[in-house]
Design a protein around this motif. Structure first.
Motif, PDB file in Angstrom:
ATOM      1  N   LYS A 156      35.336  47.107 -31.729  1.00  0.00           N
ATOM      2  CA  LYS A 156      36.479  45.828 -31.961  1.00  0.00           C
ATOM      3  C   LYS A 156      36.100  44.691 -32.923  1.00  0.00           C
ATOM      4  N   ASP A 182      44.692  40.884 -31.588  1.00  0.00           N
ATOM      5  CA  ASP A 182      45.914  42.009 -31.829  1.00  0.00           C
ATOM      6  C   ASP A 182      45.856  41.960 -33.702  1.00  0.00           C
ATOM      7  N   GLU A 217      46.235  44.589 -35.950  1.00  0.00           N
ATOM      8  CA  GLU A 217      47.573  45.371 -36.295  1.00  0.00           C
ATOM      9  C   GLU A 217      48.810  45.066 -36.048  1.00  0.00           C
ATOM     10  N   LYS A 218      49.429  43.749 -35.147  1.00  0.00           N
ATOM     11  CA  LYS A 218      50.430  42.828 -35.647  1.00  0.00           C
ATOM     12  C   LYS A 218      49.949  41.147 -36.398  1.00  0.00           C
ATOM     13  N   PRO A 243      47.735  40.914 -39.099  1.00  0.00           N
ATOM     14  CA  PRO A 243      47.054  41.315 -40.120  1.00  0.00           C
ATOM     15  C   PRO A 243      46.016  39.723 -40.347  1.00  0.00           C
ATOM     16  N   LYS A 253      42.573  38.370 -39.962  1.00  0.00           N
ATOM     17  CA  LYS A 253      41.345  38.901 -40.543  1.00  0.00           C
ATOM     18  C   LYS A 253      40.983  38.136 -41.468  1.00  0.00           C
ATOM     19  N   ASN A 276      52.440  36.932 -42.638  1.00  0.00           N
ATOM     20  CA  ASN A 276      52.860  38.802 -42.747  1.00  0.00           C
ATOM     21  C   ASN A 276      53.152  38.691 -44.956  1.00  0.00           C
TER      22      ASN A 276
END
Length: 292
Positions: A2, A194, A196-197, A199, A202, A286
């Motif tokens: 993960k 999370d 994915e929600k 990003p 990162k 995003n």
């Protein structure tokens, strides 16, 4: 495996001179943990949950429940519940709880506690106001935020351990900052985000440490911080005004306009205002991340 946040360990010093602290950390605005700064304080030996229960058990204290912070029902920094300190400490020792004490003037309520500490001579012009205390139970979390006054902060931890995640102001663009607020989106779990929600997280580069009893964390001006109490415990902060002029200007804006505007909009628009701000935090971050 993960994915996790990109977090480096915060540097540690056993002890440090005033000049070295200023040159290595304050001037370049880098955080540090000083392990033995307050060994000579009476608080180092005396302050634990049993002692606080003894000297302040009958005081009524304000509690904050992190699960309710995204609601428009409450104003900025408005407590969700009140309870006797002894009852709250009993709650902490019974097991995990989301209730925390936040920005509480316990030392004003119990003046004898003021004899247990002194202002460290580390080169910061520490404000001589009575410091505030923060309490939390096992697994309770303080949402990711930066302080309204963008102060330089010395954060002293007592009783147990506490995990601290920090991000410098330069990483704000990746943290899903909520408009007209001092917080990141509160549905982000910075211990297991999370991606994915969210990003953009990162790309965020931060720092982490675990504070133990008697250790001091220096947090520079405007640093984002998220705290997780690994055990029941409490902390105290001393503050110094920002040395950077733009930070001082922003602090004045936050204090005298932003928070009052946000409270006004909460009263006028209610939950629609909260939902709008959270959408803006997600969409703008995003979108910015895609462009970069």
């Amino acid at each position: 495996m993960k994915e996790r946040l990109d977090l480096a360990e915060i540097p540690r010093e056993k002890k440090i001179s005033k000049n070295d602290f200023l040159e290595r950390y304050v001037k370049p605005q880098k955080p540090v943990v000083i392990e033995h700064l307050i060994d000579d304080w009476p608080a180092y030996k005396k302050w634990n949950i049993d002692y606080i229960r003894k000297v302040a058990g009958e005081k009524t204290v304000p509690l904050f429940d992190g699960r309710k912070n995204i609601s428009s029902e409450y104003k900025f920094n408005e407590p969700h519940l009140h309870m006797k300190m002894a009852e709250y400490l009993d709650l902490l020792e019974q097991g995990p709880t989301s209730y925390r004490i936040f920005l509480y003037h316990l030392l004003r309520e119990v003046p004898a506690l003021q004899k247990d500490f002194e202002y460290p001579k580390v080169g910061l012009r520490l404000l001589k106001q009575i410091p505030m205390l923060f309490f939390g139970g096992e697994n309770s979390k303080v949402f990711m935020h930066y302080d309204i006054d963008l102060a330089n902060i010395l954060h002293f931890h007592f009783h147990g351990s506490k995990r601290c995640i920090l991000f410098p102001p330069s990483q704000t663009k990746y943290l899903y900052k909520v408009p007209h607020a001092l917080i990141a989106r509160e549905d982000i779990d910075f211990t297991e985000p999370d991606f994915e929600k969210f990003p953009a997280l990162k790309k965020a580069k931060g720092m982490v440490t675990e504070l133990q009893h008697g250790e001091t964390l220096y947090m520079p001006e405007g640093y984002w911080h998220q705290m997780t109490y690994l055990t029941p415990g409490f902390s105290m902060s001393l503050r110094a005004a920002p040395r950077n002029l733009p930070h001082l200007s922003k602090a004045l804006y936050n204090l005298f306009f932003m928070r009052h505007f946000d409270n006004l909009m909460r009263q006028w628009k209610g939950q629609k205002w909260i939902d709008y701000k959270n959408r803006q935090a997600l969409e703008k971050t995003n979108d910015r991340d895609k462009v970069s």
